[in-house]
Scaffold this motif. Sequence first.
Motif, PDB file in Angstrom:
ATOM      1  N   SER A   1       1.616   5.893  13.892  1.00  0.00           N
ATOM      2  CA  SER A   1       0.334   5.030  13.568  1.00  0.00           C
ATOM      3  C   SER A   1       0.409   4.784  12.270  1.00  0.00           C
ATOM      4  O   SER A   1       1.294   5.305  11.375  1.00  0.00           O
ATOM      5  CB  SER A   1      -1.020   5.651  13.953  1.00  0.00           C
ATOM      6  N   LEU A   2      -0.079   3.730  11.701  1.00  0.00           N
ATOM      7  CA  LEU A   2      -0.288   3.390  10.162  1.00  0.00           C
ATOM      8  C   LEU A   2      -0.926   4.538   9.728  1.00  0.00           C
ATOM      9  O   LEU A   2      -1.854   5.040  10.342  1.00  0.00           O
ATOM     10  CB  LEU A   2      -0.954   2.004  10.115  1.00  0.00           C
ATOM     11  N   PRO A   3      -0.781   4.651   8.195  1.00  0.00           N
ATOM     12  CA  PRO A   3      -1.432   5.668   7.557  1.00  0.00           C
ATOM     13  C   PRO A   3      -2.816   5.151   7.254  1.00  0.00           C
ATOM     14  O   PRO A   3      -3.205   4.247   7.382  1.00  0.00           O
ATOM     15  CB  PRO A   3      -0.870   5.890   6.111  1.00  0.00           C
ATOM     16  N   ASP A   4      -3.835   6.252   7.114  1.00  0.00           N
ATOM     17  CA  ASP A   4      -5.061   6.222   6.894  1.00  0.00           C
ATOM     18  C   ASP A   4      -5.327   5.160   5.720  1.00  0.00           C
ATOM     19  O   ASP A   4      -4.830   5.529   4.567  1.00  0.00           O
ATOM     20  CB  ASP A   4      -5.776   7.600   6.666  1.00  0.00           C
ATOM     21  N   PRO A   5      -5.936   4.205   5.571  1.00  0.00           N
ATOM     22  CA  PRO A   5      -6.211   3.090   4.384  1.00  0.00           C
ATOM     23  C   PRO A   5      -6.882   4.217   3.187  1.00  0.00           C
ATOM     24  O   PRO A   5      -6.537   3.662   2.161  1.00  0.00           O
ATOM     25  CB  PRO A   5      -7.212   2.211   4.811  1.00  0.00           C
ATOM     26  N   SER A   6      -7.604   5.207   3.485  1.00  0.00           N
ATOM     27  CA  SER A   6      -8.175   6.008   2.258  1.00  0.00           C
ATOM     28  C   SER A   6      -7.096   6.555   1.677  1.00  0.00           C
ATOM     29  O   SER A   6      -7.410   7.199   0.517  1.00  0.00           O
ATOM     30  CB  SER A   6      -9.249   6.786   2.920  1.00  0.00           C
ATOM     31  N   LEU A   7      -5.963   6.763   2.172  1.00  0.00           N
ATOM     32  CA  LEU A   7      -4.875   7.556   1.429  1.00  0.00           C
ATOM     33  C   LEU A   7      -3.912   6.665   1.049  1.00  0.00           C
ATOM     34  O   LEU A   7      -2.704   6.895   0.545  1.00  0.00           O
ATOM     35  CB  LEU A   7      -4.180   8.523   2.600  1.00  0.00           C
ATOM     36  N   MET A   8      -4.044   5.177   0.916  1.00  0.00           N
ATOM     37  CA  MET A   8      -3.255   4.292   0.409  1.00  0.00           C
ATOM     38  C   MET A   8      -3.521   3.649  -1.080  1.00  0.00           C
ATOM     39  O   MET A   8      -4.915   3.471  -1.176  1.00  0.00           O
ATOM     40  CB  MET A   8      -3.165   3.034   1.066  1.00  0.00           C
ATOM     41  N   THR A   9      -2.678   3.571  -1.877  1.00  0.00           N
ATOM     42  CA  THR A   9      -3.034   2.930  -3.337  1.00  0.00           C
ATOM     43  C   THR A   9      -2.511   1.532  -2.975  1.00  0.00           C
ATOM     44  O   THR A   9      -1.113   1.487  -2.857  1.00  0.00           O
ATOM     45  CB  THR A   9      -2.259   3.680  -4.340  1.00  0.00           C
ATOM     46  N   VAL A  10      -3.073   0.543  -3.324  1.00  0.00           N
ATOM     47  CA  VAL A  10      -2.771  -0.786  -3.115  1.00  0.00           C
ATOM     48  C   VAL A  10      -2.186  -1.487  -4.730  1.00  0.00           C
ATOM     49  O   VAL A  10      -2.937  -1.261  -5.765  1.00  0.00           O
ATOM     50  CB  VAL A  10      -3.557  -1.640  -2.829  1.00  0.00           C
ATOM     51  N   THR A  11      -1.011  -1.864  -4.601  1.00  0.00           N
ATOM     52  CA  THR A  11      -0.453  -2.517  -5.984  1.00  0.00           C
ATOM     53  C   THR A  11      -0.073  -3.857  -5.576  1.00  0.00           C
ATOM     54  O   THR A  11       0.581  -4.239  -4.357  1.00  0.00           O
ATOM     55  CB  THR A  11       0.598  -1.978  -6.516  1.00  0.00           C
TER      56      THR A  11
ATOM     57  N   GLY B   1       0.816  -1.230  -0.003  1.00  0.00           N
ATOM     58  CA  GLY B   1      -0.018   0.019   0.056  1.00  0.00           C
ATOM     59  C   GLY B   1       0.650   1.365   0.034  1.00  0.00           C
ATOM     60  O   GLY B   1       1.558   1.332   0.844  1.00  0.00           O
ATOM     61  N   GLU B   2       0.996   1.834  -1.230  1.00  0.00           N
ATOM     62  CA  GLU B   2       1.610   3.105  -1.175  1.00  0.00           C
ATOM     63  C   GLU B   2       0.859   4.267  -0.425  1.00  0.00           C
ATOM     64  O   GLU B   2      -0.192   4.549  -0.797  1.00  0.00           O
ATOM     65  CB  GLU B   2       1.886   3.704  -2.549  1.00  0.00           C
ATOM     66  N   ALA B   3       1.385   4.760   0.641  1.00  0.00           N
ATOM     67  CA  ALA B   3       0.830   5.616   1.369  1.00  0.00           C
ATOM     68  C   ALA B   3       1.019   7.177   1.159  1.00  0.00           C
ATOM     69  O   ALA B   3       2.041   7.394   0.671  1.00  0.00           O
ATOM     70  CB  ALA B   3       1.090   5.662   2.818  1.00  0.00           C
ATOM     71  N   ARG B   4       0.035   8.193   0.861  1.00  0.00           N
ATOM     72  CA  ARG B   4       0.302   9.543   0.634  1.00  0.00           C
ATOM     73  C   ARG B   4      -0.361  10.395   1.679  1.00  0.00           C
ATOM     74  O   ARG B   4      -1.385   9.937   2.527  1.00  0.00           O
ATOM     75  CB  ARG B   4      -0.336   9.827  -0.687  1.00  0.00           C
ATOM     76  N   ASP B   5       0.011  11.616   2.111  1.00  0.00           N
ATOM     77  CA  ASP B   5      -0.510  12.456   3.055  1.00  0.00           C
ATOM     78  C   ASP B   5      -1.837  13.243   2.221  1.00  0.00           C
ATOM     79  O   ASP B   5      -2.064  12.804   0.882  1.00  0.00           O
ATOM     80  CB  ASP B   5       0.697  13.211   3.388  1.00  0.00           C
ATOM     81  N   GLU B   6      -2.492  14.180   3.013  1.00  0.00           N
ATOM     82  CA  GLU B   6      -3.450  14.834   2.532  1.00  0.00           C
ATOM     83  C   GLU B   6      -3.213  15.607   1.183  1.00  0.00           C
ATOM     84  O   GLU B   6      -3.984  15.824   0.461  1.00  0.00           O
ATOM     85  CB  GLU B   6      -4.092  15.697   3.332  1.00  0.00           C
ATOM     86  N   ARG B   7      -2.079  16.059   1.052  1.00  0.00           N
ATOM     87  CA  ARG B   7      -1.551  16.926  -0.141  1.00  0.00           C
ATOM     88  C   ARG B   7      -1.272  15.965  -1.300  1.00  0.00           C
ATOM     89  O   ARG B   7      -0.673  16.668  -2.483  1.00  0.00           O
ATOM     90  CB  ARG B   7      -0.524  17.849   0.320  1.00  0.00           C
ATOM     91  N   GLY B   8      -1.175  14.663  -1.173  1.00  0.00           N
ATOM     92  CA  GLY B   8      -0.753  13.499  -2.242  1.00  0.00           C
ATOM     93  C   GLY B   8       0.380  13.376  -2.368  1.00  0.00           C
ATOM     94  O   GLY B   8       1.067  12.735  -2.991  1.00  0.00           O
ATOM     95  N   SER B   9       1.587  13.881  -1.233  1.00  0.00           N
ATOM     96  CA  SER B   9       2.812  13.385  -1.308  1.00  0.00           C
ATOM     97  C   SER B   9       3.198  12.315  -0.673  1.00  0.00           C
ATOM     98  O   SER B   9       2.463  11.726   0.338  1.00  0.00           O
ATOM     99  CB  SER B   9       3.803  14.437  -0.193  1.00  0.00           C
ATOM    100  N   PHE B  10       4.102  11.375  -1.464  1.00  0.00           N
ATOM    101  CA  PHE B  10       4.355  10.050  -0.834  1.00  0.00           C
ATOM    102  C   PHE B  10       5.075   9.983   0.579  1.00  0.00           C
ATOM    103  O   PHE B  10       5.914  10.741   0.739  1.00  0.00           O
ATOM    104  CB  PHE B  10       5.336   9.385  -2.046  1.00  0.00           C
ATOM    105  N   ILE B  11       4.401   9.417   1.393  1.00  0.00           N
ATOM    106  CA  ILE B  11       5.087   9.388   2.744  1.00  0.00           C
ATOM    107  C   ILE B  11       5.597   7.825   3.202  1.00  0.00           C
ATOM    108  O   ILE B  11       5.978   7.763   4.469  1.00  0.00           O
ATOM    109  CB  ILE B  11       3.911   9.625   3.874  1.00  0.00           C
ATOM    110  N   GLY B  12       5.271   6.876   2.393  1.00  0.00           N
ATOM    111  CA  GLY B  12       5.952   5.503   2.630  1.00  0.00           C
ATOM    112  C   GLY B  12       5.059   4.288   2.192  1.00  0.00           C
ATOM    113  O   GLY B  12       4.141   4.823   1.287  1.00  0.00           O
TER     114      GLY B  12
END
Length: 105
Positions: free
Chosen positions: A94-104, A57-68
């Motif tokens: 904590s883990l990132p919000d799942p709504s901000l993750m893109t799964v590959t 799961g590629e995590a991004r913050d609310e601005r769309g920046s990759f965070i992990g």
Amino acid sequence: MAKLLAVDVEGAAQFRTQIPFAQVVATWGEDAPSVDLEVASGSEQAGLIGGELPVRGEARDERGSFIGEVTLWATDGFLSAIEYCWVTEERPSSLPDPSLMTVTA
């Protein structure tokens, strides 16, 4: 876990049945978001799959920046860890919000 296992990878259906039986048994350091899991009896084993599952799961913050990214680990067909590899300067608690993750896969 449910979001990561929604993709079609080997054992995903069996790993999804383990989610309600999975409990955190250890963290990977004080206030670390990565954790070790133990799956209680009553769930279906996903063969003898072990190691890092081929999904992230590629995590991004609310601005769309990759965070992990978040990955799942298994041992002998059972979920065994959730790992969060972050790229921010500050260690997340904590883990990132799942709504901000893109799964590959």
